[in-house]
Motif scaffolding. Structure first.
Motif, PDB file in Angstrom:
ATOM      1  N   VAL B  21      42.408 -18.415  26.795  1.00 54.29           N
ATOM      2  CA  VAL B  21      40.955 -18.221  26.831  1.00 54.29           C
ATOM      3  C   VAL B  21      40.370 -18.316  25.418  1.00 54.29           C
ATOM      4  CG1 VAL B  21      39.113 -16.574  27.342  1.00 54.29           C
ATOM      5  CG2 VAL B  21      41.008 -16.869  28.949  1.00 54.29           C
ATOM      6  N   ALA B  22      41.020 -17.653  24.468  1.00 50.08           N
ATOM      7  CA  ALA B  22      40.516 -17.655  23.095  1.00 50.08           C
ATOM      8  C   ALA B  22      40.545 -19.063  22.504  1.00 50.08           C
ATOM      9  CB  ALA B  22      41.348 -16.705  22.233  1.00 50.08           C
ATOM     10  N   LEU B  23      41.674 -19.750  22.672  1.00 48.40           N
ATOM     11  CA  LEU B  23      41.792 -21.105  22.134  1.00 48.40           C
ATOM     12  C   LEU B  23      40.825 -22.050  22.831  1.00 48.40           C
ATOM     13  CD1 LEU B  23      45.685 -21.387  21.858  1.00 48.40           C
ATOM     14  CD2 LEU B  23      44.076 -21.366  19.958  1.00 48.40           C
ATOM     15  N   GLY B  24      40.650 -21.843  24.134  1.00 50.06           N
ATOM     16  CA  GLY B  24      39.736 -22.682  24.893  1.00 50.06           C
ATOM     17  C   GLY B  24      38.314 -22.539  24.387  1.00 50.06           C
ATOM     18  N   LEU B  25      37.901 -21.313  24.136  1.00 47.13           N
ATOM     19  CA  LEU B  25      36.550 -21.077  23.621  1.00 47.13           C
ATOM     20  C   LEU B  25      36.381 -21.709  22.243  1.00 47.13           C
ATOM     21  CD1 LEU B  25      35.757 -17.401  24.682  1.00 47.13           C
ATOM     22  CD2 LEU B  25      34.593 -19.489  25.427  1.00 47.13           C
ATOM     23  N   LEU B  26      37.386 -21.517  21.409  1.00 46.46           N
ATOM     24  CA  LEU B  26      37.332 -22.076  20.059  1.00 46.46           C
ATOM     25  C   LEU B  26      37.248 -23.602  20.109  1.00 46.46           C
ATOM     26  CD1 LEU B  26      37.452 -21.263  17.055  1.00 46.46           C
ATOM     27  CD2 LEU B  26      39.911 -21.612  17.147  1.00 46.46           C
ATOM     28  N   ALA B  27      38.058 -24.179  20.989  1.00 50.91           N
ATOM     29  CA  ALA B  27      38.060 -25.646  21.121  1.00 50.91           C
ATOM     30  C   ALA B  27      36.704 -26.132  21.625  1.00 50.91           C
ATOM     31  CB  ALA B  27      39.174 -26.087  22.070  1.00 50.91           C
ATOM     32  N   LEU B  28      36.128 -25.371  22.545  1.00 54.79           N
ATOM     33  CA  LEU B  28      34.822 -25.752  23.091  1.00 54.79           C
ATOM     34  C   LEU B  28      33.757 -25.737  22.004  1.00 54.79           C
ATOM     35  CD1 LEU B  28      33.884 -26.386  26.022  1.00 54.79           C
ATOM     36  CD2 LEU B  28      32.908 -24.086  26.057  1.00 54.79           C
ATOM     37  N   VAL B  29      33.764 -24.670  21.207  1.00 51.49           N
ATOM     38  CA  VAL B  29      32.790 -24.545  20.124  1.00 51.49           C
ATOM     39  C   VAL B  29      32.998 -25.666  19.094  1.00 51.49           C
ATOM     40  CG1 VAL B  29      32.096 -23.102  18.180  1.00 51.49           C
ATOM     41  CG2 VAL B  29      32.461 -22.080  20.412  1.00 51.49           C
ATOM     42  N   THR B  30      34.255 -26.002  18.842  1.00 59.71           N
ATOM     43  CA  THR B  30      34.550 -27.056  17.872  1.00 59.71           C
ATOM     44  C   THR B  30      34.096 -28.413  18.383  1.00 59.71           C
ATOM     45  OG1 THR B  30      36.486 -25.813  17.216  1.00 59.71           O
ATOM     46  CG2 THR B  30      36.391 -28.089  16.490  1.00 59.71           C
ATOM     47  N   PHE B  31      34.335 -28.631  19.675  1.00 59.40           N
ATOM     48  CA  PHE B  31      34.112 -29.950  20.239  1.00 59.40           C
ATOM     49  C   PHE B  31      32.658 -30.186  20.618  1.00 59.40           C
ATOM     50  CE2 PHE B  31      34.156 -32.850  23.927  1.00 59.40           C
ATOM     51  CZ  PHE B  31      34.614 -33.975  23.270  1.00 59.40           C
ATOM     52  N   PHE B  32      31.969 -29.133  21.031  1.00 59.52           N
ATOM     53  CA  PHE B  32      30.625 -29.304  21.580  1.00 59.52           C
ATOM     54  C   PHE B  32      29.668 -30.100  20.682  1.00 59.52           C
ATOM     55  CE2 PHE B  32      26.264 -28.224  22.472  1.00 59.52           C
ATOM     56  CZ  PHE B  32      26.194 -28.592  23.801  1.00 59.52           C
ATOM     57  N   PRO B  33      29.608 -29.809  19.376  1.00 58.96           N
ATOM     58  CA  PRO B  33      28.672 -30.573  18.541  1.00 58.96           C
ATOM     59  C   PRO B  33      28.881 -32.089  18.613  1.00 58.96           C
ATOM     60  CG  PRO B  33      29.450 -28.674  17.356  1.00 58.96           C
ATOM     61  CD  PRO B  33      30.249 -28.734  18.619  1.00 58.96           C
ATOM     62  N   PHE B  34      30.143 -32.498  18.745  1.00 60.64           N
ATOM     63  CA  PHE B  34      30.424 -33.933  18.812  1.00 60.64           C
ATOM     64  C   PHE B  34      29.971 -34.513  20.151  1.00 60.64           C
ATOM     65  CE2 PHE B  34      33.503 -32.198  15.784  1.00 60.64           C
ATOM     66  CZ  PHE B  34      33.134 -32.917  14.675  1.00 60.64           C
ATOM     67  N   TYR B  35      30.163 -33.725  21.191  1.00 59.51           N
ATOM     68  CA  TYR B  35      29.697 -34.118  22.519  1.00 59.51           C
ATOM     69  C   TYR B  35      28.175 -34.238  22.503  1.00 59.51           C
ATOM     70  CZ  TYR B  35      28.294 -33.375  27.366  1.00 59.51           C
ATOM     71  OH  TYR B  35      27.675 -33.466  28.581  1.00 59.51           O
ATOM     72  N   ASN B  36      27.532 -33.280  21.863  1.00 58.60           N
ATOM     73  CA  ASN B  36      26.085 -33.270  21.722  1.00 58.60           C
ATOM     74  C   ASN B  36      25.592 -34.553  21.037  1.00 58.60           C
ATOM     75  OD1 ASN B  36      23.491 -31.509  20.220  1.00 58.60           O
ATOM     76  ND2 ASN B  36      23.858 -31.456  22.408  1.00 58.60           N
ATOM     77  N   VAL B  37      26.302 -34.969  20.000  1.00 55.63           N
ATOM     78  CA  VAL B  37      25.962 -36.202  19.283  1.00 55.63           C
ATOM     79  C   VAL B  37      25.951 -37.379  20.254  1.00 55.63           C
ATOM     80  CG1 VAL B  37      26.847 -37.890  17.622  1.00 55.63           C
ATOM     81  CG2 VAL B  37      26.799 -35.471  17.027  1.00 55.63           C
ATOM     82  N   LEU B  38      26.998 -37.445  21.060  1.00 54.11           N
ATOM     83  CA  LEU B  38      27.155 -38.567  21.977  1.00 54.11           C
ATOM     84  C   LEU B  38      26.025 -38.611  23.005  1.00 54.11           C
ATOM     85  CD1 LEU B  38      29.295 -40.766  22.248  1.00 54.11           C
ATOM     86  CD2 LEU B  38      30.313 -39.424  24.083  1.00 54.11           C
ATOM     87  N   ILE B  39      25.693 -37.476  23.608  1.00 52.84           N
ATOM     88  CA  ILE B  39      24.665 -37.535  24.653  1.00 52.84           C
ATOM     89  C   ILE B  39      23.278 -37.764  24.060  1.00 52.84           C
ATOM     90  CG2 ILE B  39      25.906 -36.300  26.483  1.00 52.84           C
ATOM     91  CD1 ILE B  39      24.298 -33.832  25.749  1.00 52.84           C
ATOM     92  N   ILE B  40      23.036 -37.260  22.857  1.00 53.05           N
ATOM     93  CA  ILE B  40      21.718 -37.518  22.260  1.00 53.05           C
ATOM     94  C   ILE B  40      21.584 -38.997  21.917  1.00 53.05           C
ATOM     95  CG2 ILE B  40      20.241 -37.064  20.251  1.00 53.05           C
ATOM     96  CD1 ILE B  40      21.211 -34.205  20.295  1.00 53.05           C
ATOM     97  N   SER B  41      22.704 -39.600  21.485  1.00 55.42           N
ATOM     98  CA  SER B  41      22.625 -41.002  21.072  1.00 55.42           C
ATOM     99  C   SER B  41      22.238 -41.934  22.220  1.00 55.42           C
ATOM    100  CB  SER B  41      23.945 -41.451  20.443  1.00 55.42           C
ATOM    101  OG  SER B  41      24.913 -41.663  21.441  1.00 55.42           O
ATOM    102  N   VAL B  42      22.496 -41.517  23.452  1.00 52.09           N
ATOM    103  CA  VAL B  42      22.138 -42.385  24.590  1.00 52.09           C
ATOM    104  C   VAL B  42      20.929 -41.843  25.359  1.00 52.09           C
ATOM    105  CG1 VAL B  42      24.447 -43.327  24.875  1.00 52.09           C
ATOM    106  CG2 VAL B  42      23.822 -41.241  26.098  1.00 52.09           C
ATOM    107  N   ALA B  43      20.207 -40.905  24.719  1.00 56.97           N
ATOM    108  CA  ALA B  43      19.088 -40.289  25.429  1.00 56.97           C
ATOM    109  C   ALA B  43      17.831 -41.138  25.316  1.00 56.97           C
ATOM    110  CB  ALA B  43      18.832 -38.905  24.868  1.00 56.97           C
ATOM    111  N   LYS B  44      17.061 -41.138  26.397  1.00 59.51           N
ATOM    112  CA  LYS B  44      15.730 -41.756  26.374  1.00 59.51           C
ATOM    113  C   LYS B  44      14.755 -40.722  25.843  1.00 59.51           C
ATOM    114  CE  LYS B  44      15.177 -45.227  29.960  1.00 59.51           C
ATOM    115  NZ  LYS B  44      16.018 -45.263  31.141  1.00 59.51           N
TER     116      LYS B  44
END
Lengths: 322, 299
Positions: B21-44
């Motif tokens: 659970v702890a590692l999963g949360l940490l990984a999510l927090v680490t990864f989310f900003p990059f995911y955010n970059v990707l979805i904003i880049s294809v946003a209308k």
């Protein structure tokens, strides 16, 4: 002592190489190695040692047309100015506070992560987590800052969450009380996974039989951690702590991170010695001699810190760096 | 091996669950900003302004990418970065591999002095101004070589390489020597081939460093035509100085239909410029644990 001498003597006589060779002959024997190391030595001479000679500029009044050598000596005048310069004082204290706080907030994190990863028994998932957690290390601060600025912007995800819970939108990057925590958090974000690798390597070097023996003796996870894993980690932790204290003012106050994130509203809490030197030398165009003196003060404090950390580690029974 | 994995798959200890659970949360927090970059880049633009909370990709639109790829400055900065990366890695690897190999020879007279001089630079330097003046006097201002030569040696990598070479058994070289090979030939024909994975790791480290290079460019390069990718990104992402971000801003001001959302453009720039790192990352990941382990700090 006597034992070791007698034990060594027969070995020595077995050696085929001549016991004593003239220095000139040895050097000749290594001629290709000198050829190989030459470019590296030239590189250090040009890009590390020549600038060290340039430190003399701190005792001069720099004149562009005359260069480092021709500029007139002014003794300690630059250092005297430094004591009364409010901008330098501000940059100095910001550097000390930011570096120390970064050390405190970041240093234990990779150790904890390494221990958790080490104890976590699912090998495949462990590798997956490591892959994700080390990724930000390979992205430049320029790009990471772009991402951070976007997240913390007016319509970024941070303010969307704040507003979802009925808060007022704000921008931590221009807020004097929030800027430094942003630095600490984003530093951990970028480096925690990468920095944990070295501790994982140290843990992997511990003889697994020790753990098995402890398990047979009925030691629980905490006991094993305290009595086997920690002693195995301790020297690595000490060496890295010394290294980081020694580089506190240079790496700790990371120019790349701060320079890409800060702006004039937060200069009062974020302007470090490095950003101060860069900003005033290359944009305002202040005296190079004075700015060299600022750099020298920083380097000297770094050396003192390194020496202090090393003596401390030795007192605590660790090996130290030198 | 299969035995233990089967055994482990069966039981999750309490610790494993907590750690997961702890590692999963940490990984999510680490990864989310990059995911955010990707979805904003294809946003209308409309999709963004309509929804308050943009976590899922609500629209898919590649116009930010189209606009980005039309920018000539983007391409010229990529070209500069490719040159700096390719030539830079060749330069860095040549001098650091040869240097580290020589420094691993314990019997070489003067070796300890050389090592001490090199280590000392990790703790003391002349500071920015003397460095700037020396590099300027050597003719590196507005010269793309500044990102290849002065930037080209990493003391930390050099030491790790040296430690690694110390672990190669000497008998290997001695047999080649009996056949009459000289030390340069041995390095080139024997040592480098047998340590290919290790070499690849450090070549990739240097490649990432050169690709991410911007500090030397910031200080020494003012000619826009010689700017590397990271400077272009800095202008687009942080100072909003680039032609591209100005273009996007005017478009946003004109409120025309089908306009490009400025952050989408910025995030698209991040995505495109990160592709090389994402491509080499699996190789890096595979080898770096080993590489670091072989040459830990001391030795």
């Amino acid at each position: 002592m006597a034992d070791s001498v007698t034990a060594r003597t027969p070995k020595r006589s077995l050696r085929t190489r001549a016991p004593k060779q003239s220095l000139g002959k040895t050097i000749l024997q290594y001629k290709y190695f000198y050829l190989m190391v030459l470019p590296v030595l030239i590189w250090y001479a040009l890009f590390s040692y020549a600038p060290m000679y340039g430190v003399t500029l701190a005792f001069k009044s720099f004149n562009y047309s005359k260069g480092i050598l021709g500029s007139p000596w002014i003794g300690l005048e630059n250092f005297q100015t430094l004591l009364t310069d409010p901008d330098f004082r501000r940059a100095f204290w910001n550097t000390v506070i930011i570096s120390l706080m970064k050390l405190v907030t970041h240093f234990p994190m990779p150790i904890i992560l390494a221990i958790v990863l080490y104890e976590f028994s699912r090998t495949k998932m462990k590798r997956f987590f490591q892959t994700i957690l080390t990724f930000p290390h390979f992205i430049s601060w320029v790009v990471l800052s772009g991402i951070i600025i976007n997240i913390l912007s007016k319509d970024g995800i941070y303010n969307q969450i704040i507003m979802l819970f009925g808060g007022d939108p704000n921008s931590p990057l221009v807020d004097e009380s929030a800027f430094r925590p942003v630095l600490y958090i984003t530093h951990v974000w970028r480096e925690i996974g990468w920095d944990s690798i070295i501790y994982l390597a140290a843990l992997a070097g511990i003889n697994p039989e020790l753990f098995e023996a402890a398990e047979v003796d009925g030691a629980n996870r905490f006991r094993r951690l305290l009595n086997i894993a920690w002693p195995g980690l301790k020297s690595t932790v000490a060496v890295l702590l010394i290294l980081q204290v020694g580089q506190l003012l240079t790496q700790g106050s990371s120019f790349e991170q701060i320079f890409n994130l800060y702006s004039s509203p937060v200069y009062s809490v974020a302007d470090t010695i490095d950003t101060y030197i860069y900003r005033t030398s290359f944009t305002i165009g202040s005296d190079f001699g004075y700015m060299t003196a600022v750099g020298v003060v920083k380097s000297i404090i770094s050396l003192i810190l390194l020496w202090a950390a090393n003596s401390f580690a030795k007192k605590m029974g660790e090996e130290g760096l030198y | 091996m299969t035995d233990t994995t089967v055994k482990k798959r069966k039981k999750w200890s309490v610790f494993d669950i907590v750690a997961f659970v702890a590692l999963g949360l940490l990984a999510l927090v680490t990864f989310f900003p990059f995911y955010n970059v990707l979805i904003i880049s294809v946003a209308k633009f409309e999709a963004i302004s309509k929804s308050d909370f943009y976590i899922f990709p609500l629209s898919f639109d590649l116009s930010a990418y189209k606009l980005l790829l039309q920018d000539m400055k983007f391409w010229s900065s990529i070209l500069n970065s490719v040159i700096v990366t390719v030539v830079g890695v060749l330069f860095s690897m040549t001098i650091s591999v040869a240097g580290a190999y020589a420094l691993s020879k314990r019997g070489m007279p003067g070796r300890n002095i050389m090592l001490s001089l090199i280590l000392f630079t990790m703790f003391f330097n002349g500071g920015l101004i003397p460095f700037y003046l020396v590099v300027k006097d050597l003719g590196f201002v507005n010269n793309i070589l500044v990102m290849i030569i002065p930037a080209g040696l990493n003391t930390f990598y050099l030491i790790i390489m040296k430690n690694y070479f110390n672990t190669i058994p000497e008998s290997l070289e001695e047999s080649a020597k009996l056949d009459g090979a000289n030390d340069l030939y041995i390095l080139y024909k024997i040592i480098i081939p047998i340590s290919a994975p290790f070499m690849a790791t450090f070549a990739l480290f240097y490649a990432v460093e050169r690709w991410n290079e911007w500090w030397y460019a910031l200080i020494f390069i003012s000619d826009a035509a010689k700017a590397p990718l990271q400077i272009y990104l800095r202008e687009t992402l942080i100072t909003s100085n680039s032609l591209l971000s100005q273009m996007a801003q005017t478009m946003a001001e004109q409120e025309q239909t089908g306009k490009v959302y400025t952050p989408a453009l910025q995030m698209a720039a991040i995505v495109v410029s990160s592709i090389p790192i994402i491509v080499v990352y699996p190789f890096l990941q595979k080898h770096f644990n080993k590489g670091i382990m072989v040459g830990s700090i001391k030795g």
